[in-house]
Motif scaffolding. Sequence first.
Motif, PDB file in Angstrom:
ATOM      1  N   VAL A 292      11.667  19.404  19.289  1.00 32.75           N
ATOM      2  CA  VAL A 292      10.731  19.307  18.167  1.00 32.75           C
ATOM      3  C   VAL A 292      10.731  17.919  17.546  1.00 32.75           C
ATOM      4  O   VAL A 292       9.680  17.390  17.178  1.00 32.75           O
ATOM      5  CB  VAL A 292      11.065  20.379  17.112  1.00 32.75           C
ATOM      6  N   TRP A 293      11.929  17.323  17.428  1.00 29.59           N
ATOM      7  CA  TRP A 293      12.028  16.091  16.661  1.00 29.59           C
ATOM      8  C   TRP A 293      11.197  14.940  17.234  1.00 29.59           C
ATOM      9  O   TRP A 293      10.522  14.226  16.467  1.00 29.59           O
ATOM     10  CB  TRP A 293      13.496  15.677  16.543  1.00 29.59           C
ATOM     11  N   PRO A 294      11.196  14.680  18.552  1.00 22.74           N
ATOM     12  CA  PRO A 294      10.332  13.608  19.061  1.00 22.74           C
ATOM     13  C   PRO A 294       8.852  13.831  18.748  1.00 22.74           C
ATOM     14  O   PRO A 294       8.131  12.881  18.443  1.00 22.74           O
ATOM     15  CB  PRO A 294      10.593  13.645  20.573  1.00 22.74           C
ATOM     16  N   LEU A 295       8.413  15.091  18.814  1.00 26.39           N
ATOM     17  CA  LEU A 295       7.016  15.381  18.510  1.00 26.39           C
ATOM     18  C   LEU A 295       6.700  15.121  17.046  1.00 26.39           C
ATOM     19  O   LEU A 295       5.670  14.520  16.708  1.00 26.39           O
ATOM     20  CB  LEU A 295       6.705  16.842  18.879  1.00 26.39           C
ATOM     21  N   LEU A 296       7.589  15.555  16.148  1.00 29.14           N
ATOM     22  CA  LEU A 296       7.384  15.314  14.722  1.00 29.14           C
ATOM     23  C   LEU A 296       7.390  13.819  14.403  1.00 29.14           C
ATOM     24  O   LEU A 296       6.591  13.340  13.591  1.00 29.14           O
ATOM     25  CB  LEU A 296       8.461  16.031  13.916  1.00 29.14           C
ATOM     26  N   ASN A 297       8.303  13.087  15.043  1.00 27.97           N
ATOM     27  CA  ASN A 297       8.355  11.641  14.806  1.00 27.97           C
ATOM     28  C   ASN A 297       7.065  10.961  15.235  1.00 27.97           C
ATOM     29  O   ASN A 297       6.601  10.008  14.590  1.00 27.97           O
ATOM     30  CB  ASN A 297       9.540  11.037  15.557  1.00 27.97           C
ATOM     31  N   ASN A 298       6.468  11.430  16.328  1.00 27.26           N
ATOM     32  CA  ASN A 298       5.215  10.834  16.782  1.00 27.26           C
ATOM     33  C   ASN A 298       4.106  11.001  15.747  1.00 27.26           C
ATOM     34  O   ASN A 298       3.336  10.071  15.490  1.00 27.26           O
ATOM     35  CB  ASN A 298       4.784  11.473  18.108  1.00 27.26           C
ATOM     36  N   PHE A 299       4.019  12.188  15.157  1.00 26.74           N
ATOM     37  CA  PHE A 299       2.936  12.462  14.220  1.00 26.74           C
ATOM     38  C   PHE A 299       3.215  11.913  12.821  1.00 26.74           C
ATOM     39  O   PHE A 299       2.280  11.473  12.133  1.00 26.74           O
ATOM     40  CB  PHE A 299       2.678  13.970  14.140  1.00 26.74           C
ATOM     41  N   CYS A 300       4.463  11.941  12.391  1.00 19.82           N
ATOM     42  CA  CYS A 300       4.776  11.594  11.006  1.00 19.82           C
ATOM     43  C   CYS A 300       5.274  10.158  10.828  1.00 19.82           C
ATOM     44  O   CYS A 300       5.093   9.582   9.752  1.00 19.82           O
ATOM     45  CB  CYS A 300       5.821  12.561  10.450  1.00 19.82           C
ATOM     46  N   TYR A 301       5.893   9.583  11.846  1.00 23.20           N
ATOM     47  CA  TYR A 301       6.391   8.216  11.767  1.00 23.20           C
ATOM     48  C   TYR A 301       5.507   7.237  12.532  1.00 23.20           C
ATOM     49  O   TYR A 301       5.007   6.253  11.978  1.00 23.20           O
ATOM     50  CB  TYR A 301       7.811   8.134  12.332  1.00 23.20           C
ATOM     51  N   VAL A 302       5.313   7.530  13.824  1.00 18.37           N
ATOM     52  CA  VAL A 302       4.663   6.563  14.705  1.00 18.37           C
ATOM     53  C   VAL A 302       3.164   6.454  14.423  1.00 18.37           C
ATOM     54  O   VAL A 302       2.626   5.346  14.302  1.00 18.37           O
ATOM     55  CB  VAL A 302       4.908   6.948  16.175  1.00 18.37           C
ATOM     56  N   LEU A 303       2.481   7.590  14.304  1.00 13.93           N
ATOM     57  CA  LEU A 303       1.028   7.560  14.128  1.00 13.93           C
ATOM     58  C   LEU A 303       0.599   6.805  12.877  1.00 13.93           C
ATOM     59  O   LEU A 303      -0.298   5.954  12.958  1.00 13.93           O
ATOM     60  CB  LEU A 303       0.483   8.990  14.117  1.00 13.93           C
ATOM     61  N   PRO A 304       1.188   7.050  11.691  1.00 13.64           N
ATOM     62  CA  PRO A 304       0.788   6.256  10.522  1.00 13.64           C
ATOM     63  C   PRO A 304       1.019   4.763  10.712  1.00 13.64           C
ATOM     64  O   PRO A 304       0.169   3.948  10.322  1.00 13.64           O
ATOM     65  CB  PRO A 304       1.673   6.817   9.395  1.00 13.64           C
ATOM     66  N   MET A 305       2.139   4.395  11.332  1.00 12.55           N
ATOM     67  CA  MET A 305       2.409   2.977  11.540  1.00 12.55           C
ATOM     68  C   MET A 305       1.383   2.347  12.472  1.00 12.55           C
ATOM     69  O   MET A 305       0.870   1.249  12.213  1.00 12.55           O
ATOM     70  CB  MET A 305       3.824   2.806  12.092  1.00 12.55           C
ATOM     71  N   LEU A 306       1.040   3.046  13.566  1.00 12.38           N
ATOM     72  CA  LEU A 306       0.056   2.505  14.501  1.00 12.38           C
ATOM     73  C   LEU A 306      -1.322   2.379  13.851  1.00 12.38           C
ATOM     74  O   LEU A 306      -2.056   1.414  14.110  1.00 12.38           O
ATOM     75  CB  LEU A 306      -0.021   3.389  15.748  1.00 12.38           C
ATOM     76  N   LEU A 307      -1.685   3.326  13.015  1.00  9.10           N
ATOM     77  CA  LEU A 307      -2.964   3.244  12.313  1.00  9.10           C
ATOM     78  C   LEU A 307      -3.003   2.044  11.372  1.00  9.10           C
ATOM     79  O   LEU A 307      -4.020   1.333  11.283  1.00  9.10           O
ATOM     80  CB  LEU A 307      -3.224   4.539  11.535  1.00  9.10           C
TER      81      LEU A 307
END
Length: 320
Positions: A292-307
């Motif tokens: 679960v954790w890698p998926l959550l990190n993608n949506f909550c950490y990585v995606l906002p930063m990339l945007l």
Amino acid sequence: MAWGMGAVYLACILYLYRKNPERSLLESARRAFGKLPAGALMLPFIVLMFWNVAGIVSEIGLFFKSTMLKETPTSVVHALMFVMIALTARAGIVVVARMSALLLALMIAFIFIVLIMVSNLFQPEFLLPLLPSDTGAVFRAAYIAYGFPYSELIVFAFILQLVRREEASKVGKHLYIALAVNGLLLLLSLVCSLLVLGPLTGDLKYSLFQLARLIVIREFVERIESVIGFSLIVGFYFKATILLLILVRTVVEWLNLRDERLFTLPVAFVCLLLSITTYTKESSLNEMVNVVWPLLNNFCYVLPMLLVVAATLFRRRKRP
């Protein structure tokens, strides 16, 4: 592969830092999207940070429960750790940095001492075959290591603005050196564990701790696993402290408040309640970290930063 993704994210963080050296990721998001959209974009980040801090302290509790303090309730361990973590975070980033200069050096030194002392048990045949018949296992393992810890590098985007201006030119070099040391130390620990434990490496938790248990020198030097226990506790302690510090700063900034010290203890108390009530079983924590954790990190950490990076790059190109 996981380390490479971490290096890509670090490059994105440093790009934002070069463009806005005095702004955190939240401030950069507000500049790119506006106040309300940026607040909505960072809300999942804040929520996940609560779970992240709670999960780290839960890991400390499970370590004590399975190795050293088997009869002590995990809630007691969690409460004591959160008291130390909250007081350290409340003291500020300067105190954390000064403490880490000594304790992290000791932690790394202890790890190398254990790896050298256990080298007489190495069995090179345990490294074969180099690749399993199912190469998908390599990608699954990289996915786990990517989610924990390399995708969590995004959190540093919230504290880079605290770097002094005269040191700003050295930030990128120092962070890449730190990332390289991290990757090499993790790789060395894994290879040494495989050389000694072989197929058991994947089934044993805290493999370095298990390696230290095997060290006996003429019945004079033994039970050396305590130094690895110290190293693990120091690592958990500093990571939880830095994440709590970032969480408090982000919550205060998100709510447009001023006094960070006032909110440190309440935020730590919420994380304590989450650690006691959420991660109650070791199996559920393992599933959380591995799946679960890698998926959550993608949506909550990585995606906002990339945007935010994409919006900053687009605004820069749009200018005449």
